[in-house]
Design an enzyme around this catalytic site. Structure first.
Site, PDB file in Angstrom:
ATOM      1  N   LYS B  83      51.025  46.895  50.811  1.00 51.92           N
ATOM      2  CA  LYS B  83      50.201  47.735  51.687  1.00 51.92           C
ATOM      3  C   LYS B  83      50.889  49.062  52.021  1.00 51.92           C
ATOM      4  CE  LYS B  83      46.769  44.729  52.273  1.00 51.92           C
ATOM      5  NZ  LYS B  83      45.385  44.958  51.865  1.00 51.92           N
ATOM      6  N   GLU B 105      42.276  49.080  60.306  1.00 57.44           N
ATOM      7  CA  GLU B 105      41.884  47.690  60.532  1.00 57.44           C
ATOM      8  C   GLU B 105      42.954  46.825  59.898  1.00 57.44           C
ATOM      9  OE1 GLU B 105      41.025  49.400  57.928  1.00 57.44           O
ATOM     10  OE2 GLU B 105      41.558  47.955  56.370  1.00 57.44           O
ATOM     11  N   SER B 369      52.122  40.046  45.840  1.00 54.44           N
ATOM     12  CA  SER B 369      51.766  41.192  46.679  1.00 54.44           C
ATOM     13  C   SER B 369      52.529  41.278  47.999  1.00 54.44           C
ATOM     14  CB  SER B 369      50.259  41.187  46.948  1.00 54.44           C
ATOM     15  OG  SER B 369      49.869  39.953  47.514  1.00 54.44           O
TER      16      SER B 369
HETATM   17  C1  LIG Z   1      50.376  40.257  51.003  1.00 54.11           C
HETATM   18  C2  LIG Z   1      48.929  40.557  50.834  1.00 54.11           C
HETATM   19  N1  LIG Z   1      48.364  40.400  49.636  1.00 54.11           N
HETATM   20  C3  LIG Z   1      47.059  40.653  49.438  1.00 54.11           C
HETATM   21  C4  LIG Z   1      46.232  41.051  50.460  1.00 54.11           C
HETATM   22  C5  LIG Z   1      44.773  41.254  50.165  1.00 54.11           C
HETATM   23  O1  LIG Z   1      44.394  42.580  50.124  1.00 54.11           O
HETATM   24  P1  LIG Z   1      44.080  43.325  48.766  1.00 54.11           P
HETATM   25  O2  LIG Z   1      43.100  42.478  48.021  1.00 54.11           O
HETATM   26  O3  LIG Z   1      43.531  44.621  49.198  1.00 54.11           O
HETATM   27  O4  LIG Z   1      45.332  43.462  48.011  1.00 54.11           O
HETATM   28  C6  LIG Z   1      46.768  41.241  51.733  1.00 54.11           C
HETATM   29  C7  LIG Z   1      45.920  41.694  52.841  1.00 54.11           C
HETATM   30  O5  LIG Z   1      46.226  41.676  53.965  1.00 54.11           O
HETATM   31  C8  LIG Z   1      48.147  40.984  51.918  1.00 54.11           C
HETATM   32  O6  LIG Z   1      48.719  41.134  53.125  1.00 54.11           O
END
Ligand SMILES: Cc1ncc(COP(=O)(O)O)c(C=O)c1O
Lengths: 259, 382
Positions: B83, B105, B369
């Site tokens: 993020k 948000e 992620s």
């Molecule tokens: C670690 C992590 N991965 C994935 C996501 C999902 O979001 P996005 O699909 O935009 O990557 C989030 C959302 O809060 C997150 O904190």
């Protein structure tokens, strides 16, 4: 038809009512009471799960109506009876998703069959030409909103694809009552009136008889939503409460000395 | 209409916001065309975020699944997830635009923490909208945001999760549009956000592509990423879109199954939410349905419009992982690789079970992620 109803009314107040709160029978009674109280036209709001342009009161109204089991088919089933009984224009206000879910054109046609004269969509796509054409084909007015932030060029584009009346959004913000209205409003309405034949009505933030008086001094009509729905949600007899609240707005603030 | 991905995307917003979107679009186009802007972005990526993130060869996990698994380590970024890439990019844009009040948000709190962090770094006012359900399950991130000087605004409306926090942020923006920059956290919302967020997250894909070729000698057979709004997935996919032989797989949250999930592409129909047209979990009246995922960041009924396009055009496919499968993935990655993934990312790990049965021996890059510290209490079940 909508334009005429507003023009012919000496003090055109257009109330907004969330459909299905607490149920559709009550909505029918509220509509009759509002008509008897002197409404120029009525906006019937279709509740939506995610009303991003609404403040706390109308969010709550939407939420309660959905919890109470509001369904589109039930509404379609009632519109014909309501419009047969109520001889002022009925207008539907809805976020776009419920209108598009089963095909926008078909949904507009069902509204038209139910005697609905106009539709207001607060989250139209930026290019709404196609939707304006759909409305024209069906024979329903697409009432467009113009915001305080709308630039003149965009305003002209909107006015060219607008029917019924022009909805001048009074405030930068969501729906809901405000203690006072912004200063530039009169100029905004004057600009709109100079650029359209349609009546210009002001909505968002209106909550007091004195504000209605002030607005009717320069606008063709006033839309009142949150104030009315707040009264409706508080009351044990919603129709009576709606009628009482609207009558005060339509009759205006009594001059001192005249009672 | 601007910002269309096939039949998806666009701008469905209250008229009040339109000039702000146009201003943002113009500012984005201008910035994206300037080398100096990207140099500054890269400099923050290297010296503040800690990029490039490693691509870790997960040898024990590979042996377990019978696949060749490589992990793109977004968990090692400053603040613990991908993020921050987007938050840095957008705060640079906000600064160029002269906006000093930032709103956002958050669901899992990762985007809220990332936004609060960049606001602290740039000395800007920060308000983060968060559903009360998420506040309860992501307490640590709430405290982190407060320490960073942000105001966390509880949202009780609707289902009190990410979608309602997003609606409330949009309402704030409508009311304060002159002064405020809305720093959206995923590749969702009206144009230009889905494009903008993709471009800032594309750094993940560029690095991963170069790294996998350098370290393994060739492109992977597949790239796997979890999909909430879709920002980490579109970020890593973007570098591989033109490599037709690389399969792109997004993993949606299947929750408890049975209607209680967040799988918009798998089970949704096209609809409009938060200013964009995309697959949406909705009933036959167009009312948005309640969602569930053990991962707060996947608990969203919509999805970025580009994913809807990639699904409809079959360039990418979208699989399902339940809460339990994600928890299994979480535990497995701890045991086998010494890495605690975020529960969101654990969905991508959990998908390897299905994938390896289908495609035994294939080489895959999984986008990890974020890290799992924020989720420990959920996993332990305190
Ligand atoms: C670690 C992590 N991965 C994935 C996501 C999902 O979001 P996005 O699909 O935009 O990557 C989030 C959302 O809060 C997150 O904190």
């Amino acid at each position: 038809m909508i334009a005429q109803a507003i023009r012919n009314h000496p003090r055109a107040v257009i109330p907004y009512v969330t459909a299905g709160l607490p149920d559709l029978d009550s909505t029918g009674r509220i509509l009759s009471a509002l008509k008897d109280a002197g409404a120029a036209a009525i906006e019937i709001g279709i509740p939506f799960s995610d009303p991003m342009a609404d403040g706390p009161v109308l969010q709550k109204a939407s939420h309660l109506a959905l919890q109470a089991g509001f369904r589109m088919d039930d509404l379609f089933g009632r519109l014909g009876q309501w419009s047969a009984k109520i001889d002022i224009p009925l207008i539907v206000m809805s976020y776009i998703n419920p209108l598009m879910r089963r095909g926008l054109h078909d949904t507009l046609a069902r509204l038209k069959d139910g005697g609905v004269k106009g539709v207001i969509i607060p989250d139209l796509p930026v290019e709404a030409k196609g939707i304006h054409a759909d409305c024209a084909a069906v024979g329903i007015d697409l009432i467009r909103l113009v915001a305080p932030t709308t630039v003149p060029e965009r305003t002209r584009e909107i006015l060219a694809q607008c029917g019924g009346f022009v909805y001048a959004v009074a405030v930068k913000g969501v729906t809901g009552q405000r203690a006072s209205l912004p200063e530039g409003l009169q100029g905004q309405v004057a600009f709109l009136k100079a650029n359209t034949e349609l009546p210009v009505c002001v909505g968002f933030g209106v909550s007091k008889a004195s504000q209605v008086d002030e607005l009717l001094g320069f606008a063709d009509g006033v839309i009142v939503g949150s104030y009315l729905m707040d009264e409706v949600m508080k009351a044990s007899d919603p129709a009576a409460a709606a009628g009482r609240a609207l009558r005060i707005l339509v009759n205006g603030v009594p001059r001192s000395g005249q009672g | 209409m601007k910002g269309l991905f096939g039949d998806f995307g666009g701008q469905y917003v209250p008229e009040t916001l339109l000039p702000a979107l146009e201003e943002l679009d113009a500012a984005m186009e201008e910035a994206f065309a300037e080398k100096a802007f990207w140099d500054e972005f890269s400099s923050y990526m290297v010296h503040y975020v800690g990029r490039p993130t490693p691509l870790t060869h997960a040898k024990r996990l590979s042996a377990h699944y019978g696949c060749d698994v490589w992990l793109k380590r977004e968990d090692l970024n400053h603040t613990g997830s991908h993020k921050i890439n987007n938050a840095i990019g957008q705060i640079l844009l906000a600064s160029r635009m002269g906006k000093r009040r930032i709103i956002a948000e958050t669901g899992a709190g990762q985007h809220g923490v990332a936004t609060a962090t960049v606001c602290a770094l740039f000395g800007l006012e920060c308000h983060v909208y968060m559903g009360t359900v998420d506040i309860a399950r992501q307490r640590m991130n709430v405290e982190r945001m407060r320490l960073l000087g942000a105001e966390v605004v509880p949202v009780e409306g609707g289902t009190a999760t990410l979608k309602d926090a997003t609606s409330e942020a949009i309402r704030d923006w409508i009311a304060n549009v002159d002064t405020t920059y809305y720093l959206i956290g995923s590749a969702i919302g009206p144009h230009p956000y889905p494009t903008m967020v993709r471009e800032f997250q594309a750094v993940i894909g560029r690095e991963a592509k170069q790294q996998i070729v350098e370290l393994s000698g060739s492109l992977p057979d597949a790239v796997i990423a979890c999909v909430g709004g879709g920002s980490n997935a579109i970020g890593i996919f973007s570098a591989f879109l033109d490599e037709a032989q690389v399969e792109l797989i997004g993993v949606e949250a299947y929750g408890r199954g049975n209607g209680q999930h967040g799988a918009s592409i798998s089970f949704g129909t096209p609809g409009v939410l938060h200013g964009t047209r995309s697959y949406l979990l909705q009933d036959k009246d167009g009312q948005v349905l309640d969602t569930h995922s053990i991962a707060a960041g996947l608990d969203y009924p919509g999805v970025g419009p580009e994913h809807s396009f990639l699904a409809a055009s079959r360039r990418a496919r979208y699989g399902l992982v339940t809460d339990d499968q994600a928890l299994t993935g979480f535990r497995l990655l701890n045991r086998l690789e010494g890495i605690a993934p975020a529960l969101e990312s654990a969905h991508a790990i959990g998908y390897l079970e299905q994938y390896s049965r289908e495609k035994h021996g294939s080489k895959v890059v999984v986008n990890l992620s974020g890290r799992g510290d924020k989720d420990l209490h959920t996993v332990i079940g305190d």
